[in-house]
Motif scaffolding. Structure first.
Motif, PDB file in Angstrom:
ATOM      1  N   LEU A  74       0.858  -1.180   0.000  1.00 41.41           N
ATOM      2  CA  LEU A  74       0.000   0.000   0.000  1.00 41.41           C
ATOM      3  C   LEU A  74       0.892   1.226   0.000  1.00 41.41           C
ATOM      4  O   LEU A  74       1.492   1.555   1.023  1.00 41.41           O
ATOM      5  N   PRO A  75       1.044   1.923  -1.134  1.00 48.48           N
ATOM      6  CA  PRO A  75       1.882   3.127  -1.141  1.00 48.48           C
ATOM      7  C   PRO A  75       1.183   4.280  -0.415  1.00 48.48           C
ATOM      8  O   PRO A  75       0.012   4.560  -0.656  1.00 48.48           O
ATOM      9  N   LEU A  76       1.918   4.932   0.460  1.00 46.43           N
ATOM     10  CA  LEU A  76       1.430   6.111   1.168  1.00 46.43           C
ATOM     11  C   LEU A  76       2.316   7.298   0.813  1.00 46.43           C
ATOM     12  O   LEU A  76       3.541   7.164   0.763  1.00 46.43           O
ATOM     13  N   ASP A  77       1.701   8.443   0.588  1.00 48.41           N
ATOM     14  CA  ASP A  77       2.437   9.683   0.357  1.00 48.41           C
ATOM     15  C   ASP A  77       2.236  10.568   1.579  1.00 48.41           C
ATOM     16  O   ASP A  77       1.140  11.067   1.825  1.00 48.41           O
ATOM     17  N   ARG A  78       3.296  10.757   2.327  1.00 46.75           N
ATOM     18  CA  ARG A  78       3.173  11.518   3.574  1.00 46.75           C
ATOM     19  C   ARG A  78       3.019  13.007   3.332  1.00 46.75           C
ATOM     20  O   ARG A  78       2.824  13.782   4.276  1.00 46.75           O
ATOM     21  N   GLU A  83      -5.724  13.733   6.743  1.00 47.94           N
ATOM     22  CA  GLU A  83      -7.020  13.052   6.760  1.00 47.94           C
ATOM     23  C   GLU A  83      -7.055  11.922   5.735  1.00 47.94           C
ATOM     24  O   GLU A  83      -7.626  10.858   5.993  1.00 47.94           O
ATOM     25  N   ARG A  84      -6.467  12.140   4.547  1.00 50.07           N
ATOM     26  CA  ARG A  84      -6.475  11.081   3.530  1.00 50.07           C
ATOM     27  C   ARG A  84      -5.576   9.913   3.955  1.00 50.07           C
ATOM     28  O   ARG A  84      -5.940   8.748   3.790  1.00 50.07           O
ATOM     29  N   VAL A  85      -4.402  10.221   4.495  1.00 51.35           N
ATOM     30  CA  VAL A  85      -3.514   9.148   4.952  1.00 51.35           C
ATOM     31  C   VAL A  85      -4.194   8.334   6.042  1.00 51.35           C
ATOM     32  O   VAL A  85      -4.139   7.091   6.047  1.00 51.35           O
ATOM     33  N   SER A 169       6.200   8.771 -11.982  1.00 51.86           N
ATOM     34  CA  SER A 169       4.809   8.845 -11.533  1.00 51.86           C
ATOM     35  C   SER A 169       4.688   8.461 -10.059  1.00 51.86           C
ATOM     36  O   SER A 169       5.415   7.598  -9.562  1.00 51.86           O
ATOM     37  N   ALA A 170       3.733   9.092  -9.372  1.00 51.64           N
ATOM     38  CA  ALA A 170       3.503   8.798  -7.952  1.00 51.64           C
ATOM     39  C   ALA A 170       3.014   7.364  -7.792  1.00 51.64           C
ATOM     40  O   ALA A 170       2.156   6.892  -8.543  1.00 51.64           O
ATOM     41  N   LEU A 171       3.541   6.673  -6.802  1.00 48.43           N
ATOM     42  CA  LEU A 171       3.156   5.280  -6.580  1.00 48.43           C
ATOM     43  C   LEU A 171       1.763   5.145  -5.988  1.00 48.43           C
ATOM     44  O   LEU A 171       1.217   4.037  -5.931  1.00 48.43           O
ATOM     45  N   THR A 172       1.167   6.240  -5.564  1.00 46.10           N
ATOM     46  CA  THR A 172      -0.215   6.188  -5.106  1.00 46.10           C
ATOM     47  C   THR A 172      -1.180   6.004  -6.278  1.00 46.10           C
ATOM     48  O   THR A 172      -2.369   5.789  -6.057  1.00 46.10           O
ATOM     49  N   PHE A 173      -0.691   6.117  -7.506  1.00 46.04           N
ATOM     50  CA  PHE A 173      -1.435   5.741  -8.705  1.00 46.04           C
ATOM     51  C   PHE A 173      -0.855   4.431  -9.233  1.00 46.04           C
ATOM     52  O   PHE A 173       0.359   4.211  -9.160  1.00 46.04           O
ATOM     53  N   ILE A 174      -1.686   3.586  -9.815  1.00 43.09           N
ATOM     54  CA  ILE A 174      -1.203   2.299 -10.313  1.00 43.09           C
ATOM     55  C   ILE A 174      -0.156   2.480 -11.406  1.00 43.09           C
ATOM     56  O   ILE A 174       0.751   1.662 -11.548  1.00 43.09           O
ATOM     57  N   ASP A 175      -0.244   3.583 -12.176  1.00 47.23           N
ATOM     58  CA  ASP A 175       0.764   3.827 -13.212  1.00 47.23           C
ATOM     59  C   ASP A 175       2.164   3.941 -12.624  1.00 47.23           C
ATOM     60  O   ASP A 175       3.147   3.611 -13.287  1.00 47.23           O
ATOM     61  N   GLY A 176       2.266   4.422 -11.379  1.00 43.18           N
ATOM     62  CA  GLY A 176       3.574   4.509 -10.750  1.00 43.18           C
ATOM     63  C   GLY A 176       4.204   3.142 -10.569  1.00 43.18           C
ATOM     64  O   GLY A 176       5.423   2.982 -10.720  1.00 43.18           O
ATOM     65  N   SER A 177       3.377   2.134 -10.268  1.00 40.62           N
ATOM     66  CA  SER A 177       3.884   0.771 -10.089  1.00 40.62           C
ATOM     67  C   SER A 177       4.280   0.154 -11.416  1.00 40.62           C
ATOM     68  O   SER A 177       5.361  -0.442 -11.543  1.00 40.62           O
ATOM     69  N   THR A 178       3.406   0.261 -12.428  1.00 39.17           N
ATOM     70  CA  THR A 178       3.716  -0.370 -13.710  1.00 39.17           C
ATOM     71  C   THR A 178       4.899   0.311 -14.394  1.00 39.17           C
ATOM     72  O   THR A 178       5.698  -0.355 -15.054  1.00 39.17           O
ATOM     73  N   GLU A 179       5.031   1.605 -14.199  1.00 41.57           N
ATOM     74  CA  GLU A 179       6.158   2.348 -14.767  1.00 41.57           C
ATOM     75  C   GLU A 179       7.482   1.888 -14.156  1.00 41.57           C
ATOM     76  O   GLU A 179       8.470   1.662 -14.867  1.00 41.57           O
ATOM     77  N   LEU A 180       7.501   1.748 -12.843  1.00 41.20           N
ATOM     78  CA  LEU A 180       8.723   1.373 -12.127  1.00 41.20           C
ATOM     79  C   LEU A 180       9.042  -0.108 -12.279  1.00 41.20           C
ATOM     80  O   LEU A 180      10.147  -0.490 -12.688  1.00 41.20           O
ATOM     81  N   LEU A 181       8.076  -0.969 -11.946  1.00 43.44           N
ATOM     82  CA  LEU A 181       8.323  -2.404 -11.981  1.00 43.44           C
ATOM     83  C   LEU A 181       8.434  -2.922 -13.407  1.00 43.44           C
ATOM     84  O   LEU A 181       9.114  -3.931 -13.655  1.00 43.44           O
ATOM     85  N   GLY A 182       7.785  -2.236 -14.361  1.00 48.96           N
ATOM     86  CA  GLY A 182       7.834  -2.685 -15.749  1.00 48.96           C
ATOM     87  C   GLY A 182       9.240  -2.745 -16.309  1.00 48.96           C
ATOM     88  O   GLY A 182       9.603  -3.680 -17.018  1.00 48.96           O
ATOM     89  N   GLY A 183      10.057  -1.750 -15.988  1.00 44.47           N
ATOM     90  CA  GLY A 183      11.436  -1.778 -16.441  1.00 44.47           C
ATOM     91  C   GLY A 183      12.241  -2.867 -15.776  1.00 44.47           C
ATOM     92  O   GLY A 183      13.064  -3.536 -16.408  1.00 44.47           O
ATOM     93  N   LEU A 184      11.997  -3.084 -14.477  1.00 38.95           N
ATOM     94  CA  LEU A 184      12.791  -4.060 -13.722  1.00 38.95           C
ATOM     95  C   LEU A 184      12.536  -5.488 -14.194  1.00 38.95           C
ATOM     96  O   LEU A 184      13.439  -6.324 -14.141  1.00 38.95           O
ATOM     97  N   VAL A 185      11.311  -5.804 -14.635  1.00 38.29           N
ATOM     98  CA  VAL A 185      11.051  -7.166 -15.115  1.00 38.29           C
ATOM     99  C   VAL A 185      11.417  -7.326 -16.581  1.00 38.29           C
ATOM    100  O   VAL A 185      11.443  -8.454 -17.085  1.00 38.29           O
ATOM    101  N   ALA A 186      11.710  -6.214 -17.257  1.00 39.22           N
ATOM    102  CA  ALA A 186      12.097  -6.279 -18.668  1.00 39.22           C
ATOM    103  C   ALA A 186      13.608  -6.291 -18.860  1.00 39.22           C
ATOM    104  O   ALA A 186      14.098  -6.466 -19.977  1.00 39.22           O
ATOM    105  N   GLY A 187      14.360  -6.077 -17.777  1.00 34.15           N
ATOM    106  CA  GLY A 187      15.802  -6.013 -17.896  1.00 34.15           C
ATOM    107  C   GLY A 187      16.321  -4.654 -18.307  1.00 34.15           C
ATOM    108  O   GLY A 187      17.500  -4.504 -18.631  1.00 34.15           O
TER     109      GLY A 187
END
Length: 334
Positions: A74-78, A83-85, A169-187
């Motif tokens: 669960l990504p949190l942005d401090r 209130e949102r956190v 991209s901020a990891l609180t959006f799903i695009d942040g995860s696919t952007e970051l992890l996408g490169g790592l699984v592609a080499g």
């Protein structure tokens, strides 16, 4: 997917953050060390572990460590309103929080470790991430995406681009995860922008110039800013632009083609409930695109009947990318 890439290219560069460079083997070792600490504190499948760290190598290590345990991150942005956190912590009920400080007895620090654990068996149906919606239609909802959904999106995404990828991209959006992890699984090496650079168009342009980044994901409004307001040679290294999150207009696609004629433009469509992206189109013509791997799309009328071509209807998505549902809200999921 990440473990397989580590085995293939252990000494290749995986992550660049400022002056810090980590190989796949180094990144994997750090993630495994933290995963041992998390497992020793009770993390595992069907549990949520929050990550509340600034953009840094430690942030990437923490995401990979949580995934290694089989828990959902669960990504949190401090920097978000308190209130949102608090709402996110209340609704997702994370068992642990990876952070530098705070969070009481749930705190796990990035450098912590633990004894050699019994590594859990992870099912494709176990949650891999919890991402909250914006709340534009009411109370934000916690989307629980599965291991299968995330793996399917990342595996498919290896084919849409290659080369050094910039993660901004901020990891609180799903695009942040696919952007970051996408490169790592592609080499592909991933260059991680820090918090200040990630929100500054001119600083991003400079980071692309100095890093030679070739793949960049942006919302169309930011891409328009890049095309209009940056220097003539800005983003010359980019070979693939990926847009998502907003409608892409034909006028912007044409502007990008004129400004960077050798780069391709890929438009993605999706949402947190389907691991970020369900449809994709390489432009030329601008369109919502066709389904990604193991995904089906239907346009249906109010009676859930398919409509003929050219007739308006509602878009329905099915397949491997579907989330398990909204965490703790079974009626809304149904």
């Amino acid at each position: 997917l990440f473990a397989a890439q580590v085995a293939r290219t252990p000494d290749a560069t995986a992550l660049v953050f400022g002056s810090e460079r980590l190989s796949y083997a180094e990144l994997d070792t750090r993630a495994t060390t933290l995963a041992r600490a998390l497992l020793g504190r009770g993390a595992g499948p069907e549990r949520v572990v929050a990550v509340a760290l600034p953009r840094s190598a430690d942030l990437v290590v923490a995401l990979l460590a949580v995934l290694k345990t089989g828990a959902a991150y669960l990504p949190l942005d401090r920097n978000h309103p308190a209130e949102r956190v608090e709402l996110m912590l209340t609704d997702a009920r994370p068992h642990l929080v990876v952070a530098e400080d705070g969070f009481g007895d749930r705190l796990v620090r990035p450098g912590d470790t633990g004894p050699e654990p019994v590594w859990p068996s992870i099912s494709p149906d176990h949650p891999a991430y919890v991402i909250f919606t914006s709340g534009s239609t009411g109370r934000p909802k916690a989307v629980a995406g599965t291991q299968l959904a995330l793996a399917n999106r990342l595996h498919w995404g290896r084919g849409i681009a290659e080369g050094t990828r910039l993660a901004k991209s901020a990891l609180t959006f799903i695009d942040g995860s696919t952007e970051l992890l996408g490169g790592l699984v592609a080499g592909d090496p991933v260059v991680l922008a820090d918090d200040a650079t990630a929100t500054d168009p001119h600083a991003l342009a400079e980071l692309v110039r100095t890093s030679g980044a070739q793949v960049l994901t942006v919302v169309p409004s930011l891409l328009d800013t890049f095309a209009e307001d940056t220097e003539a040679d800005a983003f010359a290294s980019v070979t693939t632009w990926i847009t998502s999150g907003e409608p892409l207009s034909p006028a912007l696609a044409e502007k990008v083609a004129r400004r960077w004629p050798s780069a391709k433009l890929v438009n993605l469509y999706g949402c947190s409930e389907v691991a970020g992206d369900s449809l994709a189109q390489e432009c030329g013509p601008v369109a919502i695109g066709r389904p990604v791997a193991n995904t089906r799309a239907y346009v249906l009328d109010a009676g859930l009947r398919p409509v003929p071509p050219g007739v308006r209807g509602e878009l329905y998505l099915a397949g491997a990318g579907l989330a398990r549902g909204y965490l703790g809200r079974p009626a809304l999921t149904a």
